[in-house]
Scaffold this active site. Structure first.
Site, PDB file in Angstrom:
ATOM      1  N   ASP A  30     153.266 -18.129  55.420  1.00 26.88           N
ATOM      2  CA  ASP A  30     154.689 -17.794  55.444  1.00 26.88           C
ATOM      3  C   ASP A  30     155.250 -18.081  56.839  1.00 26.88           C
ATOM      4  OD1 ASP A  30     156.585 -15.737  53.521  1.00 26.88           O
ATOM      5  OD2 ASP A  30     157.202 -16.053  55.607  1.00 26.88           O
ATOM      6  N   HIS A  46     157.843 -25.675  38.915  1.00 27.61           N
ATOM      7  CA  HIS A  46     159.019 -24.889  39.306  1.00 27.61           C
ATOM      8  C   HIS A  46     159.474 -23.965  38.179  1.00 27.61           C
ATOM      9  CE1 HIS A  46     162.849 -23.993  41.388  1.00 27.61           C
ATOM     10  NE2 HIS A  46     163.265 -23.835  40.136  1.00 27.61           N
ATOM     11  N   ASN A  86     158.479 -10.983  44.422  1.00 25.88           N
ATOM     12  CA  ASN A  86     159.822 -10.440  44.307  1.00 25.88           C
ATOM     13  C   ASN A  86     160.592 -11.155  43.209  1.00 25.88           C
ATOM     14  OD1 ASN A  86     159.545  -8.620  46.520  1.00 25.88           O
ATOM     15  ND2 ASN A  86     159.783 -10.364  47.917  1.00 25.88           N
ATOM     16  N   HIS A  99     156.678 -17.229  43.579  1.00 21.72           N
ATOM     17  CA  HIS A  99     155.661 -17.229  44.633  1.00 21.72           C
ATOM     18  C   HIS A  99     155.050 -15.853  44.730  1.00 21.72           C
ATOM     19  CE1 HIS A  99     159.639 -16.425  46.344  1.00 21.72           C
ATOM     20  NE2 HIS A  99     159.040 -15.642  47.229  1.00 21.72           N
TER      21      HIS A  99
HETATM   22  P1  5GP Z   1     161.107 -13.963  48.911  1.00 26.13           P
HETATM   23  O1  5GP Z   1     162.078 -13.245  49.823  1.00 26.13           O
HETATM   24  O2  5GP Z   1     161.822 -14.965  48.038  1.00 26.13           O
HETATM   25  O3  5GP Z   1     160.193 -13.049  48.153  1.00 26.13           O
HETATM   26  O4  5GP Z   1     160.136 -14.765  49.881  1.00 26.13           O
HETATM   27  C1  5GP Z   1     160.420 -16.005  50.409  1.00 26.13           C
HETATM   28  C2  5GP Z   1     159.479 -16.199  51.571  1.00 26.13           C
HETATM   29  O5  5GP Z   1     159.471 -17.553  51.905  1.00 26.13           O
HETATM   30  C3  5GP Z   1     159.865 -15.415  52.826  1.00 26.13           C
HETATM   31  O6  5GP Z   1     158.792 -14.559  53.212  1.00 26.13           O
HETATM   32  C4  5GP Z   1     160.128 -16.504  53.859  1.00 26.13           C
HETATM   33  O7  5GP Z   1     159.688 -16.152  55.155  1.00 26.13           O
HETATM   34  C5  5GP Z   1     159.358 -17.679  53.293  1.00 26.13           C
HETATM   35  N1  5GP Z   1     159.927 -18.976  53.637  1.00 26.13           N
HETATM   36  C6  5GP Z   1     161.236 -19.339  53.533  1.00 26.13           C
HETATM   37  N2  5GP Z   1     161.394 -20.615  53.927  1.00 26.13           N
HETATM   38  C7  5GP Z   1     160.153 -21.066  54.271  1.00 26.13           C
HETATM   39  C8  5GP Z   1     159.680 -22.315  54.776  1.00 26.13           C
HETATM   40  O8  5GP Z   1     160.423 -23.276  54.973  1.00 26.13           O
HETATM   41  N3  5GP Z   1     158.358 -22.413  55.029  1.00 26.13           N
HETATM   42  C9  5GP Z   1     157.496 -21.360  54.813  1.00 26.13           C
HETATM   43  N4  5GP Z   1     156.204 -21.561  55.101  1.00 26.13           N
HETATM   44  N5  5GP Z   1     157.912 -20.169  54.352  1.00 26.13           N
HETATM   45  C10 5GP Z   1     159.231 -20.021  54.088  1.00 26.13           C
HETATM   46 ZN    ZN Z   2     160.771 -25.182  43.121  1.00 25.45          ZN
END
Ligand code: 5GP
Ligand code: ZN
Length: 113
Positions: A30, A46, A86, A99
């Site tokens: 992350d 997806h 989430n 994810h």
């Molecule tokens: P969500 O909030 O949708 O459950 O989690 C999305 C996660 O993706 C977050 O923890 C955020 O830090 C991570 N994330 C968002 N953009 C990127 C990216 O460009 N690269 C990586 N490695 N993680 C990302």
């Molecule tokens: Zn996607």
């Protein structure tokens, strides 16, 4: 999906630290870690979240989790880990590609939410 950041990461169009890849998934670090080890398991296909998930996608996800269970020590998670996925506004989902957050590498908070 053309505008999906995780699809772009899976394709390699956006760089990431990729720790594992096979036909079903990638596991990346992350970008904004919330634990000493904070990884994301991304199914290659997806779909937005578990509500949108088909039976076939659920079977694939189960296979991914089983494979994850065989590599937790190698990922630095021998002391334990937490899996989180989430869905939607209340859970603050920010990327609409299913994810699994994998959190560990040290003591985590004993409460969530
Ligand atoms: P969500 O909030 O949708 O459950 O989690 C999305 C996660 O993706 C977050 O923890 C955020 O830090 C991570 N994330 C968002 N953009 C990127 C990216 O460009 N690269 C990586 N490695 N993680 C990302
Ligand atoms: Zn996607």
């Amino acid at each position: 999906m053309d505008d999906c950041i995780f699809c772009k990461i899976i394709k390699g169009d956006i760089p990431s630290t990729r720790l594992y890849e096979d036909d079903d998934m990638v596991i990346i670090k992350d970008i904004s870690p919330q634990a000493p080890v904070h990884l994301l398991l991304l199914p290659k296909e997806h779909y937005a979240n578990i509500i949108e998930m088909s039976e076939a996608q659920a079977a694939t996800l189960a296979r991914c989790l089983k494979k994850l269970s065989a590599m937790t020590d190698k990922l630095g998670l021998s002391g334990g880990f937490r899996l989180v996925s989430n869905k939607g506004k209340d859970a603050c989902q920010s990327v609409e590609h299913l994810h699994i957050h994998i959190l560990g590498g040290g003591q985590l908070a004993d409460r969530m939410g």
